[in-house]
Design an enzyme around this catalytic site. Sequence first.
Site, short mmCIF file in Angstrom:
data_model
loop_
_atom_site.label_atom_id
_atom_site.label_comp_id
_atom_site.label_asym_id
_atom_site.label_seq_id
_atom_site.Cartn_x
_atom_site.Cartn_y
_atom_site.Cartn_z
N PHE A 27 -14.16 3.45 3.53
CA PHE A 27 -13.11 2.76 2.85
C PHE A 27 -12.52 3.63 1.27
CE2 PHE A 27 -11.21 -0.45 0.14
CZ PHE A 27 -10.44 -1.24 0.98
N VAL A 28 -11.30 3.78 1.49
CA VAL A 28 -10.85 4.57 0.39
C VAL A 28 -10.00 3.93 -0.49
CG1 VAL A 28 -11.05 7.10 1.39
CG2 VAL A 28 -8.81 5.63 2.00
N ARG A 64 -4.62 1.10 -7.17
CA ARG A 64 -3.56 1.51 -6.50
C ARG A 64 -3.07 2.57 -7.23
NH1 ARG A 64 -2.06 -1.83 -2.33
NH2 ARG A 64 -2.24 -3.97 -2.56
N ASP A 77 -5.39 2.78 10.19
CA ASP A 77 -6.57 2.90 10.32
C ASP A 77 -6.89 2.12 11.60
OD1 ASP A 77 -9.26 1.58 9.87
OD2 ASP A 77 -9.01 1.68 7.87
N GLY A 90 0.80 -1.18 0.05
CA GLY A 90 0.06 0.02 -0.11
C GLY A 90 0.94 1.39 0.13
N ASP A 104 0.62 3.75 3.98
CA ASP A 104 -0.53 4.34 3.40
C ASP A 104 -1.24 4.83 4.23
OD1 ASP A 104 -1.59 1.95 4.10
OD2 ASP A 104 -2.18 1.37 2.05
N LYS A 162 -7.14 7.56 10.07
CA LYS A 162 -8.62 7.79 10.53
C LYS A 162 -8.55 7.93 12.17
CE LYS A 162 -10.45 4.49 7.02
NZ LYS A 162 -10.95 3.29 6.50
P1 XMP Z 1 -4.67 -1.00 9.87
O1 XMP Z 1 -4.42 0.43 10.42
O2 XMP Z 1 -6.33 -1.23 9.99
O3 XMP Z 1 -4.60 -0.85 8.39
O4 XMP Z 1 -3.74 -2.02 10.34
C1 XMP Z 1 -3.88 -1.82 7.55
C2 XMP Z 1 -3.73 -1.70 6.04
O5 XMP Z 1 -4.96 -1.93 5.65
C3 XMP Z 1 -5.26 -1.32 4.52
N1 XMP Z 1 -6.33 -0.28 4.59
C4 XMP Z 1 -6.87 0.19 4.00
N2 XMP Z 1 -6.93 0.06 2.32
N3 XMP Z 1 -8.70 1.33 2.17
C5 XMP Z 1 -7.70 0.66 1.90
O6 XMP Z 1 -7.69 0.59 0.32
C6 XMP Z 1 -8.80 2.10 3.43
O7 XMP Z 1 -9.71 2.64 3.88
C7 XMP Z 1 -7.97 0.93 4.33
N4 XMP Z 1 -7.83 1.00 5.55
C8 XMP Z 1 -6.70 0.15 5.83
C9 XMP Z 1 -3.91 -0.48 4.25
O8 XMP Z 1 -3.19 -1.05 3.31
C10 XMP Z 1 -3.30 -0.43 5.85
O9 XMP Z 1 -1.82 -0.42 5.52
#
Ligand code: XMP
Length: 194
Positions: free
Chosen positions: A168-169, A181, A119, A60, A116, A147
Amino acid sequence: MSAGASPRPFPYNPPMEEDVARILIHREEIERRLADMAEEIAQTYHRDEEGLTLIPVLAGSIIFLADLMRKLPLKMKIGLVSVSAYPGRTTRPTAPKTVIELTGDLAGRHVLIIDDILDTGRTLRKVREMVLQREPASVRTAVLLRKPSKAPPDVSADFVGFDIEDEFVVGCGLDYDDHYRNYPHIGVLRPEIM
Ligand code: XMP
């Protein structure tokens, strides 16, 4: 295409724009913010003699990494780690799994983890723990997006591009089912796509 071969019907690969319901952050805004972030990061590290290593969390972070590091006027190395939390067609996170083990000798170096998005924070918590086991001089984190409503208090980012709502983005490295991507903006997909 060889001479005589019939052309593929058009459109055979519809533009990504058709799948995007809304642009959340435009490319121009992203470029401007990245320039400011690069300055903040350069200010933080320019006096350090131990050396800087960026650890991009694949896949990402690839677009954010490439954009950001070209704006950084510092000598640096790169290590890699790949962690997957959203396998395939899902927008619900799973427990992050290490796909490629952390590379690079980090002992005594300043490490900047690049991701990236912050979350749920599970990915960055895991990567940070892996990095700390290598005894670096320091560990910081840079993310393009955060977030704030979801990021847990024990996982913070030192450099943040944009705070966004909990939706979700895609784009700028963020994917859905490994697509989008390369979408240049940060966007929200049409619900029927997901
Ligand atoms: P977290 O912080 O939840 O995020 O461990 C882990 C990985 O999940 C992906 N991620 C997203 N990918 N839209 C996406 O396309 C989203 O809103 C999103 N939220 C999390 C991302 O690769 C991040 O590193």
